[in-house]
Each structure stands twice: as structure tokens, then as C-alpha cells.
Design an enzyme around this catalytic site. Structure first.
Site, mmCIF file in Angstrom:
data_model
loop_
_atom_site.group_PDB
_atom_site.id
_atom_site.type_symbol
_atom_site.label_atom_id
_atom_site.label_comp_id
_atom_site.label_asym_id
_atom_site.label_seq_id
_atom_site.Cartn_x
_atom_site.Cartn_y
_atom_site.Cartn_z
ATOM 1 N N HIS A 65 0.968 -13.654 14.453
ATOM 2 C CA HIS A 65 1.444 -13.351 15.995
ATOM 3 C C HIS A 65 0.875 -12.439 16.507
ATOM 4 O O HIS A 65 1.036 -11.238 16.250
ATOM 5 C CB HIS A 65 3.072 -13.265 15.891
ATOM 6 C CG HIS A 65 3.771 -13.143 17.239
ATOM 7 N ND1 HIS A 65 4.201 -14.391 17.862
ATOM 8 C CD2 HIS A 65 3.904 -12.308 18.009
ATOM 9 C CE1 HIS A 65 4.611 -14.065 19.044
ATOM 10 N NE2 HIS A 65 4.701 -12.598 19.058
ATOM 11 N N HIS A 67 -0.736 -11.202 20.787
ATOM 12 C CA HIS A 67 -1.298 -11.588 22.213
ATOM 13 C C HIS A 67 -2.614 -10.825 22.598
ATOM 14 O O HIS A 67 -2.513 -9.713 22.616
ATOM 15 C CB HIS A 67 -0.020 -11.137 23.033
ATOM 16 C CG HIS A 67 1.344 -11.684 22.882
ATOM 17 N ND1 HIS A 67 1.749 -12.615 23.588
ATOM 18 C CD2 HIS A 67 2.197 -11.382 21.580
ATOM 19 C CE1 HIS A 67 3.106 -12.822 23.088
ATOM 20 N NE2 HIS A 67 3.495 -12.038 21.969
ATOM 21 N N GLU A 145 0.914 -21.179 25.677
ATOM 22 C CA GLU A 145 2.276 -20.898 25.810
ATOM 23 C C GLU A 145 2.763 -21.351 27.363
ATOM 24 O O GLU A 145 2.127 -21.361 28.005
ATOM 25 C CB GLU A 145 2.540 -19.243 25.692
ATOM 26 C CG GLU A 145 3.904 -18.665 25.967
ATOM 27 C CD GLU A 145 4.057 -17.383 26.096
ATOM 28 O OE1 GLU A 145 4.676 -16.718 25.332
ATOM 29 O OE2 GLU A 145 3.473 -16.743 26.902
ATOM 30 N N SER A 149 11.816 -20.300 33.872
ATOM 31 C CA SER A 149 13.308 -20.781 33.718
ATOM 32 C C SER A 149 13.865 -21.044 35.017
ATOM 33 O O SER A 149 15.049 -21.887 34.929
ATOM 34 C CB SER A 149 14.018 -19.452 33.338
ATOM 35 O OG SER A 149 13.897 -18.428 34.274
ATOM 36 N N HIS A 183 7.794 -19.629 25.218
ATOM 37 C CA HIS A 183 8.006 -18.095 25.260
ATOM 38 C C HIS A 183 9.217 -17.625 24.776
ATOM 39 O O HIS A 183 9.118 -16.736 23.739
ATOM 40 C CB HIS A 183 7.594 -17.528 26.730
ATOM 41 C CG HIS A 183 7.772 -16.056 26.816
ATOM 42 N ND1 HIS A 183 9.010 -15.425 27.125
ATOM 43 C CD2 HIS A 183 6.958 -15.118 26.642
ATOM 44 C CE1 HIS A 183 8.845 -14.086 27.174
ATOM 45 N NE2 HIS A 183 7.753 -13.770 26.846
ATOM 46 N N HIS A 210 9.320 -16.532 20.492
ATOM 47 C CA HIS A 210 9.820 -15.497 20.221
ATOM 48 C C HIS A 210 11.563 -15.944 20.383
ATOM 49 O O HIS A 210 12.079 -16.961 20.995
ATOM 50 C CB HIS A 210 9.696 -14.436 21.666
ATOM 51 C CG HIS A 210 8.559 -14.201 21.491
ATOM 52 N ND1 HIS A 210 7.607 -14.525 22.679
ATOM 53 C CD2 HIS A 210 7.701 -13.185 20.990
ATOM 54 C CE1 HIS A 210 6.241 -13.915 22.297
ATOM 55 N NE2 HIS A 210 6.590 -13.112 21.723
ATOM 56 N N GLU A 213 15.081 -10.962 19.945
ATOM 57 C CA GLU A 213 14.111 -9.711 20.018
ATOM 58 C C GLU A 213 15.111 -8.569 20.046
ATOM 59 O O GLU A 213 14.691 -7.647 19.525
ATOM 60 C CB GLU A 213 12.954 -9.984 20.819
ATOM 61 C CG GLU A 213 11.983 -8.542 20.672
ATOM 62 C CD GLU A 213 10.933 -8.703 21.456
ATOM 63 O OE1 GLU A 213 10.657 -9.737 22.376
ATOM 64 O OE2 GLU A 213 9.749 -7.852 21.485
ATOM 65 N N ASP A 313 1.924 -8.336 16.836
ATOM 66 C CA ASP A 313 2.286 -8.685 18.117
ATOM 67 C C ASP A 313 0.830 -8.121 18.836
ATOM 68 O O ASP A 313 0.015 -8.020 18.243
ATOM 69 C CB ASP A 313 3.593 -7.872 18.339
ATOM 70 C CG ASP A 313 4.542 -8.584 19.636
ATOM 71 O OD1 ASP A 313 3.850 -9.593 19.921
ATOM 72 O OD2 ASP A 313 5.566 -8.330 19.714
#
Ligand SMILES: [Zn+2]
Length: 409
Positions: A65, A67, A145, A149, A183, A210, A213, A313
């Protein structure tokens, strides 16, 4: 066909076999692994390259994982609190992404290679990292990705996601494998999750998301309260979360290669569900520490038989993309684990577990697995075989040799 021999071979196979004075025969795939004596007698007439005193061979490391698009961050983002970090990401996102040029990302990738990483699970938010990934010898599982929302934006967001996924698919190869990232439960509308996962099922793509978290995410998803409430009101005019954790997890049935990143706030029910889904947890211990989130309860994962992998990450929440740096942090942060036995589990998490989470035939020095191999030279002789994995984690900054698909990288 090539044969390498070393003082030690850490196979990371099902039996966690460690071979003293071992050798490995390989091409694109691994042909044979055993003691040097056994290999010498079986493969007569083929030159064996000895890697020197205190040498170690092991599978290349798998960073499940990362980015890369946030690779330009060093001192910009705010650490110490999840909401403050998130706000700082939003405030500096454009500037950071603009600075993360292909050249910069390529530089980071070559440093990752030198520190022993042979495969990455790259979460791509904008597809700006596609060129450097294609140009690197590192195998990339490229997670396009999806995020968004707001219900009225779904059609546009899904169209943009599909276009990015298609451009990844056009570049598919043995070392560049398209995949899908959701995401998070708080940032992706259930309709978008459903459509993206239908694509993953149809096309047999690996999926990652994810999940839980931060405490703020827990409060928002369970009770529509806490630090996220103001954030969602301000940025999106939303006062209710789009889903609940269990509703979200229930959408992921029948995905072959599935992983959830962080999971530090998961309930027992969530973990049971993650187990039922045959999913892996991507553990990013440095990121969790820097954002001052909860430490992952590794023992609880073990109790629930949920396997974990290791991810750095991005540099948006880490000071290094080196897997050996991450493994050292993991060893130091989980203070209740015995460092000797935990080191053995960590090496498997960073190799074979990562491979399984990403759906790859890698991560083990075993017959018919891909020949992704790293060679390291320890600073001194190992007195007790038991301490090999721990000393490897403690003392390795860079590796001596990297083979990917049997080729010197
Ligand atoms: Zn992440």
C-alpha cells in the site's frame, strides 16, 4: 538458467524454511532451492555465483500500500492528529501533486528498488503515477481509485474512474497489473462502491480500500458525529455518513484478492466479516503513528486468523518508502511482541502475504514462483540462526542485488 548461493536463504515458504549455505536455481521462475551441496550435485556443470560472507537471499519485498502521487511531501503536511492532517492534505493537495512530477516519482521508485522492494500496490488517485510505474522494473499492481460521496456527482465520477481504469488496462503486462481501489467507506457513495466492485468481479481485478483508520472515522460511520461532522458539512454539505461499516464490508463479497488498509478501529464483528471475505489487512504502522491514530492490534488479527501485509502508505504520512525502514518501525512500535519471533512474522507479512493480497505468484523462494529475489550482506556472522530475521531487519538499509522475473534489476 542461473544459480546463486548464499550463507543463508530465507524462503518465506509455507514452512518458513531457512537454509544455511543454500543455493537457488532460477530462470523467469524459480526452478529449485536447497543446500548448496544438493544443488551442486544436481546441477553439475553450471556455474554457481556465491554472494559472499554473511550473504542472505530472500524474496523481494512487497509494499502492499503506497500513494506515489504524494511523493513530494516532506515538511508540508500536518501530523499528530487525523483531522488536522486531512485538512492539511486538502489545503496543499494541488501544490503537492503538481510537485510530484514523473521525474520525482521515478527517483522515489529507484530508491525503493535499492532498498529491496520488487512489487508495489500503488493507489492512484489521479493516474499521474502511471508513466513512472510503467518505466520502473518494479512490478506494480496499479489500483485506480474511485472517490466521491455526493449522489449528484456519481455519474461524472464513475465515468472519470472508468476512463482512468481503461488507460491502466491498456498498459497491462506481466509487471503492470490493473486493480481497483475504493477510497474509504466515508468518501465513496454506496452506488459507486457497487458499480466499481461489479467491474472488479467481472474482470477479476484485485481490490483494496482504506477502512477504519481513525477514531473520527469510527464516530462518523457509526453515529454521524465527531470531527468528521464539521468537515463534511463544510466541504460537502453532508450531515450523515453515506454508509455503516458493516454495510460497507457486505458489499465486498466474491472479490478474489481483497485487502483493507489500516483497520485500527475495527470491531470484533468487522474482523469476523473481514475473515469471511478472505481479505488481508494492509498494516501501515508509521502512517498510523504519525497521524496519532490507534496502533493496530496484531494479536487480535492473529486470533481472528486475518493475515496482514506491510505497506508504507505514501510520503503524505511517512518519511520513507523503504520497506526495511517500515519493518524496523513495525518491530519497534509493537513493543509487546518478542522481537525475535515477531521479525519472522514481519518478513512473511512483507513477502508472501503481500503477494497473496495482490493475487500474485510471488513472495516465496519456492519452485514455480516468480523469480523476484533480493540479496543482502549482513555486517557480521550470525551466531544463532534464530536471530537471522531480526538482524536482517535491524541492519539492512540497501540491498546488494535485485532480480525481478529472473532479470538483474
Ligand atoms: Zn493510504
Amino acid at each position: 538458467m542461473k544459480i546463486l548461493s548464499a550463507s543463508w536463504i530465507i524462503t518465506c515458504n509455507e514452512d518458513s524454511t531457512i537454509i544455511k549455505d543454500g543455493a537457488i536455481v532460477f530462470d523467469e521462475k524459480i526452478i529449485d532451492v536447497g543446500t548448496k551441496e544438493y544443488i551442486e550435485n544436481k546441477y553439475t556443470g553450471i556455474e554457481i555465483e556465491f554472494l559472499g560472507e554473511n550473504s542472505v537471499l530472500m524474496p523481494g519485498l512487497i509494499n502492499s500500500h503506497v500513494h506515489l502521487e504524494f511523493s513530494s511531501n516532506a515538511t508540508t503536511l500536518k501530523y499528530g492528529n487525523f483531522m488536522q492532517w486531512l485538512n492539511s492534505v486538502i489545503a496543499s493537495r494541488e501544490e503537492l501533486v503538481e510537485k510530484a512530477t514523473s521525474k520525482l516519482i521515478s527517483k522515489k521508485l529507484s530508491k525503493m528498488l535499492k532498498s529491496g522492494t520488487t512489487t508495489i500496490g500503488a493507489i492512484s488517485s489521479y493516474s499521474l503515477d502511471i508513466e513512472p510505474c510503467l518505466n520502473s522494473p518494479i512490478n506494480t499492481v496499479f489500483f485506480t481509485e474511485v472517490i466521491g460521496s455526493k449522489a449528484d456527482m456519481i455519474d461524472n465520477l464513475f465515468a472519470d474512474f472508468k476512463a482512468r481504469l481503461n488507460s491502466a488496462k491498456k498498459n497491462e503486462s506481466k509487471s503492470f497489473i490493473p486493480a481497483i481501489a475504493i477510497h474509504s467507506p466515508y468518501s465513496v457513495h454506496p452506488f459507486l462502491v457497487r458499480e466499481a466492485l461489479n467491474l472488479a468481479r467481472e474482470e477479476k481485478l484485485a481490490v483494496s480500500s482504506h477502512f477504519l483508520e481513525s477514531p473520527e472515522e469510527f464516530e462518523w460511520l457509526h453515529r454521524d458525529e465527531g470531527g468528521f461532522l464539521e468537515f463534511f458539512k463544510n466541504f460537502l454539505g453532508q450531515e450523515k455518513s453515506v454508509t455503516k461499516p458493516m454495510e460497507f464490508l457486505n458489499q465486498f463479497k466474491d472479490i478474489d484478492n481483497l485487502s483493507f488498509t489500516h483497520c485500527v478501529e475495527t470491531s470484533i464483528d468487522d474482523l469476523e466479516k473481514i475473515k469471511e471475505l478472505n481479505a488481508f489487512v494492509n498494516h501501515c504502522v508509521t502512517s498510523n503513528r504519525l497521524l496519532n491514530n490507534t496502533k493496530l492490534d496484531i494479536d487480535r488479527l492473529i486470533d481472528f486468523k486475518v493475515p496482514f501485509t506491510i505497506g508504507t502508505d505514501g510520503l503524505s504520512s511517512n518519511n520513507s518508502l523503504s520497506m526495511f525502514d517500515e519493518l524496523r518501525n513495525c518491530l519497534m512500535i509493537h513493543t509487546h511482541k518478542n522481537p525475535i519471533s515477531f521479525s519472522k512474522s514481519l518478513l512473511k507479512a512483507a513477502t508472501v502475504n503481500g503477494a497473496k493480497a495482490l493475487g500474485l505468484q510471488k513472495g516465496q523462494l519456492a519452485k514455480d514462483k516468480d523469480s523476484d529475489i533480493i540479496a543482502i550482506n549482513l555486517p557480521d556472522t550470525i551466531k544463532d540462526e534464530e536471530d537471522l530475521c531480526m538482524n536482517l531487519i535491524l541492519h539492512t538499509k540497501f540491498v546488494n542485488k535485485v532480480y525481478i522475473g529472473g532479470k538483474n534489476a
